[in-house]
Enzyme design. Structure first.
Site, PDB file in Angstrom:
ATOM      1  N   ARG A  29       0.842  -1.202   0.000  1.00 57.92           N
ATOM      2  CA  ARG A  29       0.000   0.000   0.000  1.00 57.92           C
ATOM      3  C   ARG A  29       0.867   1.238   0.000  1.00 57.92           C
ATOM      4  O   ARG A  29       1.769   1.378   0.824  1.00 57.92           O
ATOM      5  CB  ARG A  29      -0.911   0.020   1.222  1.00 57.92           C
ATOM      6  N   SER A  55      -7.995  -1.173   0.665  1.00 60.95           N
ATOM      7  CA  SER A  55      -9.000  -1.538   1.668  1.00 60.95           C
ATOM      8  C   SER A  55      -9.721  -0.354   2.304  1.00 60.95           C
ATOM      9  O   SER A  55     -10.432   0.364   1.624  1.00 60.95           O
ATOM     10  CB  SER A  55      -8.325  -2.396   2.731  1.00 60.95           C
ATOM     11  N   HIS A  56      -9.474  -0.127   3.580  1.00 63.61           N
ATOM     12  CA  HIS A  56     -10.191   0.916   4.325  1.00 63.61           C
ATOM     13  C   HIS A  56      -9.480   2.264   4.243  1.00 63.61           C
ATOM     14  O   HIS A  56      -9.938   3.225   4.846  1.00 63.61           O
ATOM     15  CB  HIS A  56     -10.297   0.493   5.788  1.00 63.61           C
ATOM     16  N   ASP A  81     -16.185  -1.738   4.476  1.00 61.90           N
ATOM     17  CA  ASP A  81     -15.060  -0.902   4.047  1.00 61.90           C
ATOM     18  C   ASP A  81     -14.943  -0.871   2.521  1.00 61.90           C
ATOM     19  O   ASP A  81     -15.759  -1.470   1.808  1.00 61.90           O
ATOM     20  CB  ASP A  81     -13.749  -1.337   4.720  1.00 61.90           C
ATOM     21  N   ASP A  92     -13.134  -2.272   0.217  1.00 63.88           N
ATOM     22  CA  ASP A  92     -13.064  -3.505  -0.567  1.00 63.88           C
ATOM     23  C   ASP A  92     -14.012  -4.588  -0.073  1.00 63.88           C
ATOM     24  O   ASP A  92     -13.980  -5.717  -0.580  1.00 63.88           O
ATOM     25  CB  ASP A  92     -11.622  -4.032  -0.643  1.00 63.88           C
ATOM     26  N   ASP A  95     -14.399  -6.279   2.840  1.00 64.36           N
ATOM     27  CA  ASP A  95     -14.103  -7.386   3.752  1.00 64.36           C
ATOM     28  C   ASP A  95     -14.352  -7.042   5.219  1.00 64.36           C
ATOM     29  O   ASP A  95     -14.403  -7.918   6.062  1.00 64.36           O
ATOM     30  CB  ASP A  95     -12.688  -7.951   3.532  1.00 64.36           C
ATOM     31  N   ARG A  96     -14.513  -5.752   5.542  1.00 64.93           N
ATOM     32  CA  ARG A  96     -14.768  -5.381   6.943  1.00 64.93           C
ATOM     33  C   ARG A  96     -16.240  -5.066   7.162  1.00 64.93           C
ATOM     34  O   ARG A  96     -16.933  -4.654   6.222  1.00 64.93           O
ATOM     35  CB  ARG A  96     -13.986  -4.128   7.315  1.00 64.93           C
ATOM     36  N   THR A 147      -1.893 -10.703  13.750  1.00 63.29           N
ATOM     37  CA  THR A 147      -2.773  -9.815  12.988  1.00 63.29           C
ATOM     38  C   THR A 147      -2.620 -10.050  11.484  1.00 63.29           C
ATOM     39  O   THR A 147      -1.507 -10.114  10.969  1.00 63.29           O
ATOM     40  CB  THR A 147      -2.419  -8.360  13.327  1.00 63.29           C
ATOM     41  N   GLU A 186     -11.153 -10.582  13.638  1.00 64.28           N
ATOM     42  CA  GLU A 186     -10.164  -9.649  14.152  1.00 64.28           C
ATOM     43  C   GLU A 186     -10.907  -8.458  14.753  1.00 64.28           C
ATOM     44  O   GLU A 186     -12.006  -8.112  14.307  1.00 64.28           O
ATOM     45  CB  GLU A 186      -9.267  -9.146  13.026  1.00 64.28           C
ATOM     46  N   SER A 196     -10.345  -5.555  14.276  1.00 61.09           N
ATOM     47  CA  SER A 196     -10.380  -4.483  13.298  1.00 61.09           C
ATOM     48  C   SER A 196     -11.577  -4.609  12.345  1.00 61.09           C
ATOM     49  O   SER A 196     -11.467  -4.322  11.168  1.00 61.09           O
ATOM     50  CB  SER A 196      -9.090  -4.482  12.499  1.00 61.09           C
ATOM     51  N   LYS A 252     -11.833 -12.268   4.999  1.00 62.74           N
ATOM     52  CA  LYS A 252     -12.947 -11.827   5.830  1.00 62.74           C
ATOM     53  C   LYS A 252     -14.031 -11.293   4.900  1.00 62.74           C
ATOM     54  O   LYS A 252     -13.745 -10.959   3.751  1.00 62.74           O
ATOM     55  CB  LYS A 252     -12.493 -10.798   6.852  1.00 62.74           C
TER      56      LYS A 252
HETATM   57  C1  VG1 Z   1      -5.069  -3.742   9.828  1.00 68.26           C
HETATM   58  C2  VG1 Z   1      -5.801  -4.495  10.898  1.00 68.26           C
HETATM   59  C3  VG1 Z   1      -5.735  -5.987  10.635  1.00 68.26           C
HETATM   60  C4  VG1 Z   1      -6.274  -6.281   9.232  1.00 68.26           C
HETATM   61  C5  VG1 Z   1      -5.536  -5.454   8.206  1.00 68.26           C
HETATM   62  C6  VG1 Z   1      -6.094  -5.608   6.810  1.00 68.26           C
HETATM   63  O1  VG1 Z   1      -3.709  -4.091   9.847  1.00 68.26           O
HETATM   64  O2  VG1 Z   1      -5.285  -4.205  12.177  1.00 68.26           O
HETATM   65  O3  VG1 Z   1      -6.461  -6.674  11.626  1.00 68.26           O
HETATM   66  O4  VG1 Z   1      -6.136  -7.639   8.918  1.00 68.26           O
HETATM   67  O5  VG1 Z   1      -5.609  -4.076   8.552  1.00 68.26           O
HETATM   68  O6  VG1 Z   1      -7.446  -5.277   6.769  1.00 68.26           O
HETATM   69  P1  VG1 Z   1      -2.603  -3.187  10.561  1.00 68.26           P
HETATM   70  O7  VG1 Z   1      -1.288  -3.858  10.277  1.00 68.26           O
HETATM   71  O8  VG1 Z   1      -2.736  -1.829   9.985  1.00 68.26           O
HETATM   72  O9  VG1 Z   1      -2.941  -3.178  12.016  1.00 68.26           O
HETATM   73  V1  VG1 Z   1      -8.103  -4.689   5.328  1.00 68.26           V
HETATM   74  O10 VG1 Z   1      -9.676  -4.525   5.488  1.00 68.26           O
HETATM   75  O11 VG1 Z   1      -7.037  -3.491   5.074  1.00 68.26           O
HETATM   76  O12 VG1 Z   1      -7.687  -5.836   4.153  1.00 68.26           O
HETATM   77 CO    CO Z   2     -10.640  -4.253   3.637  1.00 68.98          CO
END
Ligand code: VG1
Ligand code: CO
Length: 562
Positions: free
Chosen positions: A24, A116-117, A288, A290, A292-293, A357, A376, A378, A389
Site C-alpha cells: 500500500r 481496503s479501508h 469498508d 473492498d 471485507d470489513r 494480525t 479480528e 479491526s 474476511k
Molecule cells: C489492519 C488491521 C488488521 C487487518 C488489516 C487488513 O492491519 O489491524 O487486523 O487484517 O488491517 O485489513 P494493521 O497492520 O494496519 O494493524 V483490510 O480490510 O485493510 O484488508
Molecule cells: Co478491507
C-alpha cells in the site's frame, strides 16, 4: 488478433515490501514510471513454473487508479504466458468475491487492487495484493519471495498494444507470441450472491426484513460508504431480500469514495451511527472500501464490538444452514482481538487458535479443516466459506441469527454477556506518526517489559492495580505447516486476564501508526453494562504510561478510538 510481447528494462525499487495485507502506497507512488509494472512482474515471477498457462482472477475496489492498473496487468499477464485472466467488469470485484472466484474457478491465484479501508483518490492510497490458489492472502513465505524479487528486478514483460475493453462483459481471445490468451470480463456480483444463497436461508431472511402477519418488518440500514459493496448490497438486500430502496445508502462505488474514509468504525461511519440513533432502524451495517470489513449496530446505534460480534456468532452458528452441513471445526482470533470467542470455543467444545494480525494466518488452519469461524478486532469477521474476511457475510449471519432467536441485537449481546461474562475492549490508534520515533518507542518498551524482573511488577492507576503475569513480543508457530511469525506485537498479560497489546500497523502508506489494544474481562453481573472507556480507564492510563507514547510521538491524544 495477433500480438507480440516485449521486454522493458527497469531498475528495482527498494520499498516494495508487502505489509499486513499487500503493498500500500500513495497513488502517486504507484504512478511513478515502472513502479506498478515492477511489483506486478515480481508477483508473476513468484509463481515460478506455475506462471506459464496459469489462470488469474483480477479485480479491485473501484478506487482511483484501479482501472488503469487492471488494464496494465492484463497487458503484462498476456506477455508473461498467463493463459487466462478473469477480470471484473470495470475492474471491480470485492475482496471476498475475488476469494470466492479463485476457489470456485480453481484458478492459480488472484490479484486484488485495493488499499481496503484507506481513503481513495489521486492524492490518496492504492494497493496491490496477491492471493494464492486457496483464495487467501499470500502467506509470509510468498510475500517475502515477492519482495526479494523486487529488489533484484531488471526487466518486465508487456504487450503494449493489447487494449482489452474491460467495461464490456464477454470473452476476448487473443494470440500473443503465437499462443492463445483469453480475457473473460465477468459480472462479479452473480457468483457471490449465489454463494450467499447456499450459506444462508434467504427465505427466512426475506420474512425477517419484509415482516410477516405475526411480525413487523425488521428495519435495516446498510451503508456501503461508496465502496465496492454497493452493487452486491443492492442485489442481496433489495432485489433478493425485498428491503426497500431507502434501506441501502452510498451504494455507487466511487473513485474517491465520495470523500468518505471507507473504514466502518464509529469515527468514519459516523453517518450510519447518527442515522441509527434516530431509533427508526433495528439494525445497521457498514462495510469498508473492498468489502471485507463490517460494523454491526443495533437499534439506537447500539455498538457491537467486533470481538463480541465474533463471539455471538460463534455461539449461534447452528442457525446458519452452512454450518449445519459443514459442521463447526474450530474458532480463531487475531492476537489483539479481545478474548470473548475463547470462552465460546470452550463452551461449544471446539479447538481455539490465536494467530498474529492479518487474515493470511487463518488460511492454513481452514485448509487443514481445523477452523470454521474467525475474526479480528479491526472489524473483520469470516468463515471457511472463503479465505478472506467477508463484510456482507457477517451482516447476513447476524440477520440469520436474529431471525431465529427473535431477539434484538442488544438483547443478544446482553444475554451473551450474562452467560459468558464481558470483555471490555478498546483500541487507540495514533496515525501517521514519525516512523523513527515509533521504532524507538517499540524498542524501549520491548526492552523494559521483557527483562526477567518485569514479571510480577504491579502497575497502578488511582486505586486500581494490575500484576504482570507475562510480557513478551508475540511469537506464532503455525500448527499446520510449522511456519514462524516472530515479533508480532508486545503483549502485557496481567494476572486477572486483562491485556495491553502494542504494535505498529502494517497497512499505512506513509509514516507509522501505533495501535494500543486494551482488553479486560468482567463477569460480575452488576458491572456488565458499563461504558468501555470508563471501565477501561485505569488500564488505558497504565498503557499510556508504560509506552510513554506522549513523549515518543509528541501526541496528546489518539487519532481514532474504537
Ligand atoms: C489492519 C488491521 C488488521 C487487518 C488489516 C487488513 O492491519 O489491524 O487486523 O487484517 O488491517 O485489513 P494493521 O497492520 O494496519 O494493524 V483490510 O480490510 O485493510 O484488508
Ligand atoms: Co478491507
Amino acid at each position: 488478433m495477433e500480438f507480440r510481447s516485449s521486454t522493458v528494462h527497469t531498475k528495482p525499487f527498494d520499498d516494495q515490501k508487502p505489509g499486513t495485507s499487500g503493498l500500500r502506497k500513495k497513488v502517486k507512488v504507484f504512478q511513478q514510471k515502472n513502479y506498478t509494472e515492477n511489483f506486478v512482474q515480481a508477483i508473476l515471477n513468484s509463481l515460478g513454473d506455475e506462471l506459464k498457462g496459469s489462470v488469474l482472477v483480477l479485480g479491485g475496489d473501484g478506487r482511483y487508479y484501479v482501472k488503469d492498473a487492471a488494464k496494465l496487468i492484463v497487458k503484462m499477464c498476456a506477455a508473461n504466458g498467463v493463459k487466462k485472466v478473469i477480470v471484473g467488469q470495470h475492474g471491480i470485484v470485492s475482496t471476498p468475491a475475488v476469494s470466492n472466484l479463485i476457489r470456485k474457478r480453481n484458478t492459480t491465484g488472484g490479484i486484488i487492487l485495493t488499499a481496503s479501508h484507506n481513503p481513495g483518490g489521486p492524492d490518496q492510497d492504492f494497493g496491490i495484493k496477491f492471493n494464492t490458489k486457496n483464495g487467501g492472502p499470500a502467506p509470509d513465505s510468498v510475500t517475502t519471495e515477492i519482495f526479494n524479487i523486487t529488489v533484484r528486478l531488471d526487466s518486465y514483460n508487456i504487450v503494449p498494444d493489447l487494449d482489452c475493453d474491460i467495461d464490456t462483459l464477454g470473452v476476448n481471445t487473443y494470440t500473443v507470441d503465437g499462443k492463445e490468451f483469453v480475457v473473460e470480463v465477468i459480472d462479479s456480483v452473480a457468483d457471490y450472491v449465489s454463494l450467499m444463497k447456499d450459506i444462508f436461508d434467504f427465505s427466512s431472511l426475506r420474512d425477517l426484513l419484509k415482516g410477516t402477519e405475526s411480525r413487523d418488518p425488521f428495519r435495516v440500514l446498510i451503508n456501503s460508504l461508496n465502496g465496492v459493496t454497493g452493487p452486491y448490497v443492492r442485489e442481496i438486500f433489495v432485489n433478493e431480500l425485498g428491503a426497500g430502496e431507502s434501506s441501502i445508502v452510498n451504494t455507487k462505488p466511487l473513485e474517491d469514495f465520495g470523500g468518505l474514509h471507507p473504514d466502518p468504525n464509529l469515527t468514519y461511519a459516523a453517518e450510519l451511527v447518527s442515522a441509527l440513533k434516530e431509533g427508526v432502524h433495528d439494525f445497521g451495517a457498514a462495510f469498508d472500501g473492498d468489502g471485507d470489513r463490517n460494523m454491526i449496530l443495533g437499534k439506537n446505534a447500539f455498538f457491537v464490538t467486533p470481538s463480541d460480534s465474533l463471539a455471538v456468532l460463534g455461539s449461534h452458528l447452528r442457525h446458519i444452514p452452512y454450518f449445519r452441513i459443514e459442521g463447526v471445526k474450530g474458532f480463531a482470533r487475531s492476537m489483539p482481538t479481545a478474548g470473548a470467542i475463547d470462552r465460546v470455543a470452550n463452551a461449544v467444545g471446539v479447538d481455539f487458535y490465536e494467530v498474529p494480525t492479518g487474515w493470511k494466518y487463518f488460511g492454513s488452519l481452514m485448509d487443514a479443516s481445523r477452523l470454521s469461524l474467525c475474526g479480528e478486532e479491526s472489524f473483520g469477521t469470516g468463515s471457511d466459506h472463503i479465505r478472506e474476511k467477508d463484510g456482507i457475510w457477517a451482516a447476513l449471519a447476524w440477520l440469520q441469527i436474529i431471525a431465529c432467536e427473535k431477539k434484538s441485537v442488544e438483547e443478544l449481546l446482553i444475554s451473551h454477556w450474562k452467560r459468558f461474562g464481558r470483555n471490555f475492549f478498546t483500541r487507540y490508534d495514533y496515525e501517521n506518526c514519525n516512523a523513527d520515533d515509533c521504532a524507538r518507542m517499540m524498542h524501549k518498551l520491548e526492552q523494559t517489559v521483557t527483562s526477567p524482573a518485569y514479571v510480577g511488577t504491579q502497575l497502578s492507576h488511582k486505586n486500581k492495580s494490575y500484576v504482570v503475569k507475562l510480557a513478551d513480543n508475540f511469537h506464532y508457530e503455525d500448527p499446520v505447516d510449522g511456519s514462524i511469525a516472530a515479533r508480532q506485537g508486545i503483549r502485557l498479560l496481567f494476572e486477572d486476564g486483562s491485556r495491553i497489546i502494542v504494535r505498529l500497523s502494517g497497512t499505512g502508506s506513509s509514516g507509522a501508526t501505533v495501535r494500543i489494544y486494551i482488553d479486560s474481562y468482567e463477569k460480575d453481573e452488576n458491572l456488565l453494562l458499563g461504558d468501555a472507556q470508563v471501565v477501561l480507564s485505569p488500564l488505558i492510563n497504565i498503557a499510556l504510561d508504560v509506552t510513554e507514547i506522549k513523549i515518543h510521538t509528541g501526541r496528546e491524544a489518539p487519532t481514532v478510538i474504537t
